[in-house]
Design an enzyme around this catalytic site. Structure first.
Site, short mmCIF file in Angstrom:
data_model
loop_
_atom_site.label_atom_id
_atom_site.label_comp_id
_atom_site.label_asym_id
_atom_site.label_seq_id
_atom_site.Cartn_x
_atom_site.Cartn_y
_atom_site.Cartn_z
N GLU A 88 4.48 -6.10 3.66
CA GLU A 88 4.35 -5.42 4.96
C GLU A 88 5.58 -5.74 5.80
O GLU A 88 6.26 -6.76 5.60
CB GLU A 88 3.10 -5.92 5.68
CG GLU A 88 1.78 -5.46 5.08
CD GLU A 88 1.32 -4.12 5.65
OE1 GLU A 88 2.11 -3.47 6.37
OE2 GLU A 88 0.16 -3.75 5.37
N GLU B 170 -5.15 1.75 2.59
CA GLU B 170 -5.09 0.54 3.41
C GLU B 170 -5.24 0.85 4.89
O GLU B 170 -5.74 0.02 5.66
CB GLU B 170 -3.77 -0.19 3.17
CG GLU B 170 -3.68 -1.59 3.79
CD GLU B 170 -3.13 -1.59 5.21
OE1 GLU B 170 -3.20 -2.64 5.87
OE2 GLU B 170 -2.63 -0.54 5.68
N HIS C 244 0.83 -1.20 0.00
CA HIS C 244 0.00 0.00 0.00
C HIS C 244 0.87 1.26 0.00
O HIS C 244 1.96 1.28 0.60
CB HIS C 244 -0.99 -0.01 1.16
CG HIS C 244 -0.38 -0.01 2.53
ND1 HIS C 244 0.04 1.14 3.17
CD2 HIS C 244 -0.13 -1.02 3.41
CE1 HIS C 244 0.51 0.84 4.37
NE2 HIS C 244 0.43 -0.47 4.53
N ASP D 138 -0.27 4.33 1.07
CA ASP D 138 -0.68 5.33 2.05
C ASP D 138 -0.01 5.12 3.40
O ASP D 138 0.53 4.05 3.70
CB ASP D 138 -2.20 5.33 2.22
CG ASP D 138 -2.76 4.00 2.72
OD1 ASP D 138 -2.28 2.95 2.24
OD2 ASP D 138 -3.67 4.01 3.57
#
Length: 355
Positions: free
Chosen positions: A157, A128, A72, A74
């Protein structure tokens, strides 16, 4: 001001460049623009598609297998932790951990590996960190479903550079009690709804969560009160009270089974499930997952928390978490990542996708 990214530069430098483009959830346009421009200009071997503030890129080489990378764009709101800065082999700043280090590794691979042994898909998505309904992968799954498919999905992640397999499911529920209002000077005329929560709190305090081993990965469940509300004013016996509970459950339970368990624990209470998301089983038997484990070394561990690997698992695609940075630093003012984490993750993933 237009920012140009060099995707071929060192992934650490690329991480710093990404961090320095603010991209709070809902305001990712500038970063998505920069990512799209760079991919189109520097990775002509990729098909590139833009969907809102999500950027998709993939090879179409006819390989017998495909690996999907997801990250992601953001971040949570800034907390006096921009721009990026470096000290003694550590990169500091908002998003260094969650998850622009992972994005930088993905972008570097996308641009510098034109002839991978697997076909590759890269998903750089928006929103996200806020309500799940706004997550950019929802739009991808709806409008570009074939972009979500592959033999393995890797969500980059932060995982301390260790393969974290699957993820826990999550459920939020509300327990509600009702009573009868009365003046607190004549309390015997009422029924106190807050007092009626006492048994539920004792149940929570005594609850013993399961510890579940799935394919060598140990998932620890947890059932916690996360909010309590009630009361009318300082001189009124309250007639309503609510406990909100969060259940993190091992991926061997479905959301339906998880709800049944919570209802059994709080038998007799008025309980409403507010939201729920399934977990993801480890998926470590997939051949591409075994290749990743071999490239990364070490022993895979369970992901304690929920990530977008669950979206892929729901589609029947084995999925793992693998990225630079300590997830415990995500969303903190002190967010930082050792630069060698970024370098190592880039090296591991390059080994995975090259012959």
């Amino acid at each position: 001001m237009t920012v140009e990214l060099d995707l071929t530069t060192d992934p650490v430098d690329l991480t710093a460049a990404l961090v320095d483009i603010p991209s709070e959830s809902g305001d990712e346009a500038a970063l998505a623009d920069a990512v799209e421009r760079a991919l189109r200009a520097q990775a002509p071997h990729l098909e590139v598609v833009r969907s809102g503030n999500t950027v998709l890129a993939r090879t179409r080489l006819g390989r017998p297998s495909r690996v999907v990378f997801a990250g992601h764009l953001d971040t949570v709101p800034a907390n006096r932790n921009l721009p990026s800065r470096r000290t003694d082999g550590v990169l500091h700043g908002l998003g260094t951990v969650d998850m622009k280090g992972g994005d930088a590794v993905m972008l570097h691979l996308a641009a510098t590996v034109p002839d991978p042994k697997h076909d590759l898909t890269f998903l750089f998505y928006d929103c996200e960190e806020i309500d799940a309904s706004r997550n950019g992968l929802n739009r991808v799954e709806r409008d570009y479903p074939d972009w979500m498919t592959g033999d393995l999905a890797i969500v980059c992640e932060p995982s301390n550079g260790v393969v974290e397999a699957g993820c826990q499911g999550t459920m939020r529920a509300e327990l509600r009690t009702t009573g009868v209002r009365a003046h607190s000077a004549r309390a015997w005329m009422g029924v106190n709804a807050i007092h009626a929560l006492g048994d539920a709190l004792r149940v929570l305090a005594a609850y013993e969560p399961r510890v579940v081993d799935i394919d060598g990965c140990v998932y620890r469940e947890g059932l916690q009160a996360v909010h309590i509300a009630g009361g009318v004013s300082g001189n009124v016996v309250p007639d309503e009270a609510i406990i909100r509970v969060n259940f993190r459950f091992a991926p061997d339970r479905t959301p339906t089974q998880a709800e049944a368990h919570v209802r059994e624990v709080f038998d007799g209470y008025d309980l409403t499930v507010v939201d729920s998301a399934p977990g993801a089983l480890p998926g470590l038997t997939a051949p591409a997952a075994q290749e990743l484990i071999a490239a990364a070394g070490g022993t895979p561990v369970a992901k304690l928390g929920w990530t977008d690997v669950a979206r892929f698992a729901t589609l029947g695609i084995p999925a793992v978490n693998f990225g630079p940075g300590d997830p415990l630093l995500a969303h903190t003012q002190q967010e930082n990542v050792p630069t060698d984490h970024i370098t190592r993750c880039a090296d591991v993933l390059r080994r995975l996708v090259t012959s």
